[in-house]
Design an enzyme around this catalytic site. Structure first.
Site, PDB file in Angstrom:
ATOM      1  N   ARG A 124     -46.897 -57.927 -63.493  1.00 38.96           N
ATOM      2  CA  ARG A 124     -46.904 -59.225 -63.449  1.00 38.96           C
ATOM      3  C   ARG A 124     -48.394 -59.474 -62.913  1.00 38.96           C
ATOM      4  NH1 ARG A 124     -41.445 -58.596 -63.007  1.00 38.96           N
ATOM      5  NH2 ARG A 124     -40.645 -59.843 -64.083  1.00 38.96           N
ATOM      6  N   LYS A 146     -61.281 -65.654 -69.351  1.00 38.01           N
ATOM      7  CA  LYS A 146     -59.957 -65.418 -70.334  1.00 38.01           C
ATOM      8  C   LYS A 146     -60.495 -63.325 -70.951  1.00 38.01           C
ATOM      9  CE  LYS A 146     -61.004 -69.447 -73.097  1.00 38.01           C
ATOM     10  NZ  LYS A 146     -62.275 -69.671 -73.969  1.00 38.01           N
ATOM     11  N   GLU A 188     -76.126 -66.097 -75.669  1.00 29.89           N
ATOM     12  CA  GLU A 188     -75.036 -66.357 -75.441  1.00 29.89           C
ATOM     13  C   GLU A 188     -75.820 -67.531 -74.713  1.00 29.89           C
ATOM     14  OE1 GLU A 188     -71.985 -66.802 -75.522  1.00 29.89           O
ATOM     15  OE2 GLU A 188     -70.909 -65.008 -76.986  1.00 29.89           O
ATOM     16  N   LYS A 230     -71.584 -72.302 -66.239  1.00 33.78           N
ATOM     17  CA  LYS A 230     -69.924 -72.125 -67.056  1.00 33.78           C
ATOM     18  C   LYS A 230     -69.456 -71.952 -65.644  1.00 33.78           C
ATOM     19  CE  LYS A 230     -67.401 -68.309 -68.938  1.00 33.78           C
ATOM     20  NZ  LYS A 230     -67.265 -67.487 -69.902  1.00 33.78           N
ATOM     21  N   GLU A 240     -58.593 -74.348 -70.837  1.00 36.74           N
ATOM     22  CA  GLU A 240     -59.373 -74.821 -72.124  1.00 36.74           C
ATOM     23  C   GLU A 240     -57.969 -76.071 -72.196  1.00 36.74           C
ATOM     24  OE1 GLU A 240     -60.668 -73.849 -75.983  1.00 36.74           O
ATOM     25  OE2 GLU A 240     -61.637 -71.933 -74.836  1.00 36.74           O
ATOM     26  N   ARG A 245     -64.513 -77.232 -71.656  1.00 35.77           N
ATOM     27  CA  ARG A 245     -64.096 -75.678 -71.443  1.00 35.77           C
ATOM     28  C   ARG A 245     -63.802 -75.773 -73.337  1.00 35.77           C
ATOM     29  NH1 ARG A 245     -61.473 -70.673 -68.193  1.00 35.77           N
ATOM     30  NH2 ARG A 245     -63.233 -68.707 -69.280  1.00 35.77           N
ATOM     31  N   ASN A 249     -67.335 -72.917 -76.781  1.00 40.84           N
ATOM     32  CA  ASN A 249     -67.130 -71.946 -78.067  1.00 40.84           C
ATOM     33  C   ASN A 249     -68.187 -72.513 -78.894  1.00 40.84           C
ATOM     34  OD1 ASN A 249     -64.401 -71.137 -77.806  1.00 40.84           O
ATOM     35  ND2 ASN A 249     -64.281 -72.477 -77.458  1.00 40.84           N
ATOM     36  N   HIS A 252     -68.839 -70.162 -81.713  1.00 38.18           N
ATOM     37  CA  HIS A 252     -67.511 -69.190 -81.978  1.00 38.18           C
ATOM     38  C   HIS A 252     -67.197 -68.870 -82.828  1.00 38.18           C
ATOM     39  CE1 HIS A 252     -69.734 -67.692 -78.252  1.00 38.18           C
ATOM     40  NE2 HIS A 252     -68.595 -67.463 -78.145  1.00 38.18           N
ATOM     41  N   HIS A 256     -66.497 -65.929 -85.325  1.00 38.74           N
ATOM     42  CA  HIS A 256     -65.126 -65.394 -84.973  1.00 38.74           C
ATOM     43  C   HIS A 256     -65.454 -64.889 -86.662  1.00 38.74           C
ATOM     44  CE1 HIS A 256     -64.354 -65.981 -80.866  1.00 38.74           C
ATOM     45  NE2 HIS A 256     -65.284 -65.060 -80.732  1.00 38.74           N
ATOM     46  N   HIS A 270     -71.421 -59.076 -81.518  1.00 30.71           N
ATOM     47  CA  HIS A 270     -70.861 -60.703 -81.292  1.00 30.71           C
ATOM     48  C   HIS A 270     -71.941 -61.025 -81.082  1.00 30.71           C
ATOM     49  CE1 HIS A 270     -68.104 -63.405 -79.393  1.00 30.71           C
ATOM     50  NE2 HIS A 270     -68.393 -63.909 -78.422  1.00 30.71           N
TER      51      HIS A 270
END
Length: 372
Positions: A124, A146, A188, A230, A240, A245, A249, A252, A256, A270
């Protein structure tokens, strides 16, 4: 060395940026290795990063009297899978990892995402330290918490928010990267300027040659600037739940979809997908009369000067715009029957558009597949 604080209530941590940090990792991460005592320290490494940089890290830990247990990860997006996650968590459990222990991640975004997610769910939640070795990971994926693996339905669809305890971004590692990987990371860097700092975007355009040549001084200031941006966004909107936030993206959603169509492999890295995605976001913004077509082409020209791809027609995809738009239906940011797109009001000012029709996107993608 530059130091950036990521200020989160009860979970704040530091990102250190500079040359030679791997060689003094035993000092910088002392608080996280000392509790191991005589136990070996688990380090999960991309196989290439271990081959090129592992001895430097091992020498640092050895100088402090600590041994290392290595776990090697095959390079590439294929390692962000259920199978690899199971192998890694089983390996960590056999080594008696406790909730107060820290696992070290040496490599790019794939290793960072995999280790972060494993540590989020192991007992956990246990701690981890990011040792990012690619430009993309140093400016973006190693910071913010993330973590995820990929699914057959799409990229990063299974994951958790789990912040690292420390990030050591050693700029000297970047000299080991192939030029294509450096360029992919540079996408990026451009993203941070395009979404919120037009002057920085222009500065990156002017200094892209020095960045790609691994000038340590330019790298340190550039990476620290991106991380600082960031960190501010993450502090405002860690999970987010607001639009702040979501701006990260930019490029993206389009990107993606292209990664999914090309199989998440070496055909399209990527960062290259993000570069194409930013060009598409700019052109789609122009199509909606948000920015001028000249501004959109300025984005494409800057990325092209850095050696990044800017035309999806060059990918030779055997699909139509509807197929690409269909990939976007699985986007993890979708909600309430809509898919948010990050578009531009001007260069350096992005926003979240929630009124975009996928039919319109499909028609736009058909145009782009046939262009140039």
């Amino acid at each position: 060395m530059a130091v950036v604080d990521v200020a989160l209530a009860g979970r704040s941590y530091r990102v250190r940026v500079g040359a030679g940090l791997l060689d003094v990792a035993h000092c910088e991460a002392h608080a996280f290795i000392e509790p191991y005592g005589m136990r070996s320290i688990p380090i999960v490494a991309d196989a290439n990063a271990k081959r090129l940089l592992g001895e430097r890290l091992q020498a640092s830990f050895r100088s402090a009297g600590h041994a290392i247990d290595w776990y090697e990860v095959t390079p590439g997006e294929g390692s962000k899978s259920w199978a690899e996650l199971e192998r890694l968590t089983d390996w960590l459990l056999t080594r008696g990892i406790t909730r107060s222990d820290h696992v070290f991640a040496l490599g790019g975004g794939v290793v960072g995402d995999l280790v972060g997610f494993a540590c989020a769910i192991l007992k956990r939640g246990c701690g981890f330290v990011q040792l990012p070795t690619t430009l993309l990971a140093q400016v973006d994926s190693s910071v913010g918490g993330k973590t995820a693996i990929n699914a057959s339905a799409g990229k990063n669809l299974i994951g958790a928010f789990h912040q690292p305890s420390l990030v050591l971004a050693d700029t000297s590692c970047l000299a080991t990267l192939p030029p294509r990987e450096m360029r992919a990371g540079l996408a990026e860097v451009f993203k941070y300027g395009l979404l919120g700092d037009a002057e920085f975007f222009a500065r990156v355009d002017e200094s892209s040659e020095a960045i790609l040549a691994c000038d340590d001084g330019v790298l340190e200031t550039t990476i620290a600037h991106c991380v600082g941006m960031k960190a501010r966004i993450v502090a405002e909107d860690e999970r987010e739940t607001k639009d702040a936030r979501a701006l990260l993206n930019l490029g993206h959603t389009f990107g993606h979809a292209l990664e999914a169509e090309t199989g998440f492999g070496d055909r399209l890295l990527h960062g290259e997908a993000v570069a194409l995605g930013m060009v598409l976001a700019a052109r789609f913004s122009a199509r909606r009369d948000l920015i001028s077509l000249a501004d959109a082409e300025n984005v494409a020209d800057a990325l092209a000067r850095a050696g990044l791809p800017t035309e999806i027609s060059a990918l030779g995809l055997d699909c139509d715009g509807a197929a690409l738009a269909d990939h976007m239906r699985h986007d993890k940011k979708a909600g309430g029957g809509t898919i948010p797109f990050i578009l531009l009001r001007k260069l350096g000012e992005a926003y979240v558009a929630r009124d975009v029709s996928l039919a319109d996107v499909a028609a736009f993608m058909d145009e782009q597949l046939q262009a140039h």
